[in-house]
Scaffold this motif. Sequence first.
Motif, PDB file in Angstrom:
ATOM      1  N   MET A  71       0.646  -0.999   0.119  1.00  0.00           N
ATOM      2  CA  MET A  71      -0.142  -0.004   0.046  1.00  0.00           C
ATOM      3  C   MET A  71       0.876   1.327   0.125  1.00  0.00           C
ATOM      4  SD  MET A  71      -3.466   0.684   1.102  1.00  0.00           S
ATOM      5  CE  MET A  71      -3.525   0.737   3.038  1.00  0.00           C
ATOM      6  N   ILE A  72       0.707   2.079  -0.982  1.00  0.00           N
ATOM      7  CA  ILE A  72       1.422   3.422  -1.045  1.00  0.00           C
ATOM      8  C   ILE A  72       0.315   4.551  -0.703  1.00  0.00           C
ATOM      9  CG2 ILE A  72       2.769   4.841  -2.629  1.00  0.00           C
ATOM     10  CD1 ILE A  72       3.006   2.278  -4.567  1.00  0.00           C
ATOM     11  N   SER A  73       1.230   5.226   0.298  1.00  0.00           N
ATOM     12  CA  SER A  73       0.207   6.478   0.815  1.00  0.00           C
ATOM     13  C   SER A  73      -0.049   7.571  -0.107  1.00  0.00           C
ATOM     14  CB  SER A  73       1.154   7.020   1.946  1.00  0.00           C
ATOM     15  OG  SER A  73       0.907   8.553   2.248  1.00  0.00           O
ATOM     16  N   PRO A  74      -1.226   8.225  -0.144  1.00  0.00           N
ATOM     17  CA  PRO A  74      -1.476   9.115  -1.018  1.00  0.00           C
ATOM     18  C   PRO A  74      -0.453  10.332  -0.957  1.00  0.00           C
ATOM     19  CG  PRO A  74      -3.173   9.152   0.341  1.00  0.00           C
ATOM     20  CD  PRO A  74      -2.409   7.957   0.649  1.00  0.00           C
ATOM     21  N   ASP A  75       0.154  10.621   0.317  1.00  0.00           N
ATOM     22  CA  ASP A  75       1.092  11.633   0.369  1.00  0.00           C
ATOM     23  C   ASP A  75       2.321  11.258  -0.493  1.00  0.00           C
ATOM     24  OD1 ASP A  75      -0.302  13.130   2.210  1.00  0.00           O
ATOM     25  OD2 ASP A  75       0.422  12.151   3.769  1.00  0.00           O
ATOM     26  N   ARG A  76       2.519  10.007  -1.000  1.00  0.00           N
ATOM     27  CA  ARG A  76       3.737   9.838  -1.650  1.00  0.00           C
ATOM     28  C   ARG A  76       3.171   9.941  -3.319  1.00  0.00           C
ATOM     29  NH1 ARG A  76       6.446   4.217  -0.922  1.00  0.00           N
ATOM     30  NH2 ARG A  76       7.846   5.048  -2.723  1.00  0.00           N
ATOM     31  N   PHE A  77       1.985   9.528  -3.672  1.00  0.00           N
ATOM     32  CA  PHE A  77       1.695   9.366  -5.036  1.00  0.00           C
ATOM     33  C   PHE A  77       0.793  10.679  -5.500  1.00  0.00           C
ATOM     34  CE2 PHE A  77      -1.592   6.721  -3.607  1.00  0.00           C
ATOM     35  CZ  PHE A  77      -2.816   7.088  -3.884  1.00  0.00           C
ATOM     36  N   ILE A  78       0.289  11.256  -4.730  1.00  0.00           N
ATOM     37  CA  ILE A  78      -0.604  12.393  -5.250  1.00  0.00           C
ATOM     38  C   ILE A  78       0.341  13.440  -5.903  1.00  0.00           C
ATOM     39  CG2 ILE A  78      -2.029  14.395  -4.825  1.00  0.00           C
ATOM     40  CD1 ILE A  78      -3.752  11.619  -4.733  1.00  0.00           C
ATOM     41  N   PRO A  79       1.229  13.758  -5.003  1.00  0.00           N
ATOM     42  CA  PRO A  79       2.258  14.926  -5.745  1.00  0.00           C
ATOM     43  C   PRO A  79       2.859  14.479  -7.132  1.00  0.00           C
ATOM     44  CG  PRO A  79       2.565  14.648  -3.435  1.00  0.00           C
ATOM     45  CD  PRO A  79       1.980  13.503  -3.646  1.00  0.00           C
ATOM     46  N   ILE A  80       3.446  13.281  -7.339  1.00  0.00           N
ATOM     47  CA  ILE A  80       3.970  12.583  -8.575  1.00  0.00           C
ATOM     48  C   ILE A  80       2.766  12.911  -9.594  1.00  0.00           C
ATOM     49  CG2 ILE A  80       4.824  10.835  -9.698  1.00  0.00           C
ATOM     50  CD1 ILE A  80       6.027   9.869  -7.072  1.00  0.00           C
ATOM     51  N   ALA A  81       1.536  12.420  -9.160  1.00  0.00           N
ATOM     52  CA  ALA A  81       0.464  12.239 -10.158  1.00  0.00           C
ATOM     53  C   ALA A  81       0.162  13.703 -10.549  1.00  0.00           C
ATOM     54  CB  ALA A  81      -0.719  11.784  -9.363  1.00  0.00           C
ATOM     55  N   GLU A  82       0.233  14.527  -9.547  1.00  0.00           N
ATOM     56  CA  GLU A  82      -0.097  16.132  -9.760  1.00  0.00           C
ATOM     57  C   GLU A  82       0.948  16.524 -10.698  1.00  0.00           C
ATOM     58  OE1 GLU A  82      -2.466  18.030  -8.266  1.00  0.00           O
ATOM     59  OE2 GLU A  82      -2.129  19.789  -9.246  1.00  0.00           O
ATOM     60  N   GLU A  83       2.051  16.279 -10.607  1.00  0.00           N
ATOM     61  CA  GLU A  83       3.160  16.839 -11.691  1.00  0.00           C
ATOM     62  C   GLU A  83       3.145  16.528 -12.993  1.00  0.00           C
ATOM     63  OE1 GLU A  83       7.572  17.166 -10.354  1.00  0.00           O
ATOM     64  OE2 GLU A  83       6.590  17.678  -8.476  1.00  0.00           O
ATOM     65  N   SER A  84       2.875  15.183 -12.972  1.00  0.00           N
ATOM     66  CA  SER A  84       2.765  14.317 -14.211  1.00  0.00           C
ATOM     67  C   SER A  84       1.425  14.565 -15.015  1.00  0.00           C
ATOM     68  CB  SER A  84       3.285  12.927 -13.787  1.00  0.00           C
ATOM     69  OG  SER A  84       2.325  12.447 -13.380  1.00  0.00           O
ATOM     70  N   GLY A  85       0.474  15.159 -14.361  1.00  0.00           N
ATOM     71  CA  GLY A  85      -0.869  15.214 -14.910  1.00  0.00           C
ATOM     72  C   GLY A  85      -1.627  14.014 -14.664  1.00  0.00           C
ATOM     73  N   LEU A  86      -1.206  12.844 -14.445  1.00  0.00           N
ATOM     74  CA  LEU A  86      -1.980  11.842 -14.057  1.00  0.00           C
ATOM     75  C   LEU A  86      -3.279  12.011 -13.209  1.00  0.00           C
ATOM     76  CD1 LEU A  86       0.927   9.072 -14.076  1.00  0.00           C
ATOM     77  CD2 LEU A  86      -0.860   9.252 -15.422  1.00  0.00           C
ATOM     78  N   ILE A  87      -3.014  13.185 -12.430  1.00  0.00           N
ATOM     79  CA  ILE A  87      -4.127  13.406 -11.513  1.00  0.00           C
ATOM     80  C   ILE A  87      -5.228  13.514 -12.134  1.00  0.00           C
ATOM     81  CG2 ILE A  87      -3.755  15.741 -11.446  1.00  0.00           C
ATOM     82  CD1 ILE A  87      -4.115  13.536  -8.268  1.00  0.00           C
ATOM     83  N   LEU A  88      -5.333  14.065 -13.229  1.00  0.00           N
ATOM     84  CA  LEU A  88      -6.628  14.229 -14.200  1.00  0.00           C
ATOM     85  C   LEU A  88      -7.369  12.995 -14.340  1.00  0.00           C
ATOM     86  CD1 LEU A  88      -5.346  17.293 -16.489  1.00  0.00           C
ATOM     87  CD2 LEU A  88      -6.902  17.441 -14.540  1.00  0.00           C
ATOM     88  N   PRO A  89      -6.902  11.901 -14.937  1.00  0.00           N
ATOM     89  CA  PRO A  89      -7.606  10.641 -15.037  1.00  0.00           C
ATOM     90  C   PRO A  89      -7.829  10.216 -13.734  1.00  0.00           C
ATOM     91  CG  PRO A  89      -5.512  10.405 -15.979  1.00  0.00           C
ATOM     92  CD  PRO A  89      -5.456  11.833 -15.976  1.00  0.00           C
ATOM     93  N   LEU A  90      -7.005  10.186 -12.928  1.00  0.00           N
ATOM     94  CA  LEU A  90      -7.143   9.595 -11.340  1.00  0.00           C
ATOM     95  C   LEU A  90      -8.169  10.476 -10.760  1.00  0.00           C
ATOM     96  CD1 LEU A  90      -6.144   7.624  -9.457  1.00  0.00           C
ATOM     97  CD2 LEU A  90      -4.217   9.210  -8.817  1.00  0.00           C
ATOM     98  N   GLY A  91      -8.282  11.803 -10.900  1.00  0.00           N
ATOM     99  CA  GLY A  91      -9.305  12.437 -10.245  1.00  0.00           C
ATOM    100  C   GLY A  91     -10.619  12.141 -10.762  1.00  0.00           C
ATOM    101  N   ASP A  92     -10.687  12.008 -12.158  1.00  0.00           N
ATOM    102  CA  ASP A  92     -11.773  11.544 -12.768  1.00  0.00           C
ATOM    103  C   ASP A  92     -12.489  10.238 -12.149  1.00  0.00           C
ATOM    104  OD1 ASP A  92     -11.867  13.652 -14.179  1.00  0.00           O
ATOM    105  OD2 ASP A  92     -11.488  12.893 -16.234  1.00  0.00           O
TER     106      ASP A  92
END
Length: 279
Positions: A71-92
């Motif tokens: 299990m990976i904590s959101p504090d670790r992957f949300i910033p990466i998702a945010e910077e890479s733009g992956l947060i958009l499909p993930l947020g959807d």
Amino acid sequence: AAKSQGRGNFQFFSSTMNRATHERLLMESRLSQALEKQEFELYLQPQVAMSTGRIIGAEALLRWHHPELGMISPDRFIPIAEESGLILPLGDWVLRRGAQLLVRWREQGLGHLRLAINLSARQCRGTSLLPLLDKLLADNGIAPSQLELEITESAAMQDPESSSILLHELRVRGIKVAIDDFGTGYSSLSYLKLFKLDRLKIDRSFVKDIETDPNDAVIVSATIALAHSLGLEVTAEGVETEAQRAFLCGKGCETAQGYLFAKPVPLAQFEDMVTGVTV
Ligand code: C2E
Ligand code: MG
Ligand code: MG
Ligand code: MG
């Protein structure tokens, strides 16, 4: 000697940098496959009414189960998702899954529950959020007021003007809006006047030392008073002790989340809690 040492240092730094970059790229590529591989899950943390102790809803908190890393904590992957733009499909994905949960609860006679979902800065700046929300609400017959969107103070302040337009559009639809991690963003209070909000969430860092640090106690009670005088409700985050609960309740804080009540849990466990099945 100095020169070769210098070169050695340079190599050392450059290889640690490469390593950090490499790890980040690796995480990014794992993350980009994780949606397809269905490695994400929404955990739910109960939100409790202070006056009655009853569960009135939940905050959806994203969890990533990686087959090898666990299990990976959101504090670790949300910033990466945010910077890479992956947060958009993930947020959807989070919003779609959230809509499914609201439909499910309605069908189970749990239509009174409210669901809070976190938005990232990039989602707030993009143009696809409102159309997606409109579609999800309409297609599923969801009452907008059952949905609450949380935006952190710092995310909202990245672009105050566009945030203020977005928050207005959300409230026009009847979707609730909460400001998350209040007090941690180093921003002036003037945005409270600019943004149309329903709720203010007091950050865990202020709640933590309420009993021992008189400054934190003063900040928290002043924040609650400020919120109320602006017509906002207050949720306290990270309530872990009975003394913290009693203090916040005494100050008129409406709702709370924290380990005192429950940690974030998988869906089935949350539903058992709501329906009173002992777990
Ligand atoms: P947040 O939105 O402020 O969520 C509250 C965090 O505090 C959660 O951490 C929760 O598990 C933790 N927490 C709740 N009660 C207690 C307590 O009593 N004690 C302690 N020590 N911690 C408590 P979590 O789940 O690790 O999430 C961290 C952050 O990741 C969230 O902070 C949020 O900013 C972000 N996040 C999580 N899910 C999403 C998502 O779907 N989208 C976006 N954009 N961000 C998300
Ligand atoms: Mg939140
Ligand atoms: Mg928070
Ligand atoms: Mg937080």
